[in-house]
Design a protein around this motif. Sequence first.
Motif, short mmCIF file in Angstrom:
data_model
loop_
_atom_site.label_atom_id
_atom_site.label_comp_id
_atom_site.label_asym_id
_atom_site.label_seq_id
_atom_site.Cartn_x
_atom_site.Cartn_y
_atom_site.Cartn_z
N ARG A 45 0.83 -1.21 0.00
CA ARG A 45 0.00 0.00 0.00
C ARG A 45 0.86 1.26 0.00
O ARG A 45 0.54 2.25 -0.64
CB ARG A 45 -0.95 0.00 1.20
CG ARG A 45 -1.96 -1.15 1.19
CD ARG A 45 -3.15 -0.87 2.10
NE ARG A 45 -2.76 -0.44 3.42
CZ ARG A 45 -2.53 -1.26 4.44
NH1 ARG A 45 -2.61 -2.56 4.29
NH2 ARG A 45 -2.20 -0.78 5.63
N ASP A 58 -2.77 5.79 0.73
CA ASP A 58 -2.68 5.39 2.13
C ASP A 58 -1.43 6.05 2.74
O ASP A 58 -0.36 5.46 2.79
CB ASP A 58 -2.58 3.87 2.27
CG ASP A 58 -2.65 3.41 3.72
OD1 ASP A 58 -2.55 4.28 4.62
OD2 ASP A 58 -2.79 2.20 3.96
N VAL A 60 -4.01 -3.65 -3.28
CA VAL A 60 -4.41 -2.29 -3.65
C VAL A 60 -5.85 -2.28 -4.16
O VAL A 60 -6.66 -1.42 -3.75
CB VAL A 60 -3.47 -1.73 -4.73
CG1 VAL A 60 -3.93 -0.36 -5.20
CG2 VAL A 60 -2.04 -1.67 -4.21
N GLY A 102 -8.35 -2.83 -1.46
CA GLY A 102 -8.35 -1.68 -0.57
C GLY A 102 -9.27 -0.59 -1.08
O GLY A 102 -10.08 -0.03 -0.33
#
Length: 260
Positions: free
Chosen positions: A5, A18, A47, A50
């Motif tokens: 991330r 992030d 990713v 997320g």
Amino acid sequence: MAVVRDDEHRRADAYLRDPYAQLLRTGAAEEQVAYQIGLGAPVGVVVGRGRFGDAAVERGVAAGVRQLVLLGAGSDTRCWRLALPSDLTAYEVDLPGQLAVKESAFKAAGLGPSAPRRRVDADLRGDWAAALAAAGHDAGSPTVWIAEGLFYYLDRGDSIELLSEIGRLSAAGSRVVFDVPHPAFARDPAKSAFLAYMTESGCPWLGFAEHPDVLLPLGAWRLDAYLPPDLVAGRCPWLPPLPQRLADSHRWVWYAHARR
């Protein structure tokens, strides 16, 4: 994986932002991620899911949901990086001790969560629901559930049981987000070295589903499910198209979003 991330956040064309992942980055984690990437690890899903989960939380909040439960929360930073409303309560559930490093890193940086956050030390193989209730979760009010990266390590029966328990605790208006690999992932020669590594490391991938609907009680949820090619093509109406560079590593992983 915080390293993945953080690497994404540093890109000019980042699909997921992030800014706090760097707090959880370590040299050992960097080496592990680099090694797994060399074996064909599907790191793009970290990713992609997320951003998918973020969008689901935002949609739930906009619809009035005021409970968020992060199962297997680990290095998840949503309680800090998302602009959660102050009247929402977030619950992070993980094994005892798993959340301590993250909490220490944020405390040392002088950063607090954007909404009330409660830690729930519980094993998802045990009576985690009782621990969640003791922490204040109200099964009579809607909840957004995030279950990222869990179903890879659960067999079909355990996956169904976990989702059934989530359903029992989910009032009308609830949503659950999870990811699960398609059986084609296990048949991909490019993934054989990675899957062998996971087995040798004591974390074998057990959970594969032809479609996420086989894991949910019939008729209990309205399900939207996408494979990465669907997301690249923009077939999820509430998510920006997934960049092809992220999809390449995990073509055969389902993204699931179910609503009550």
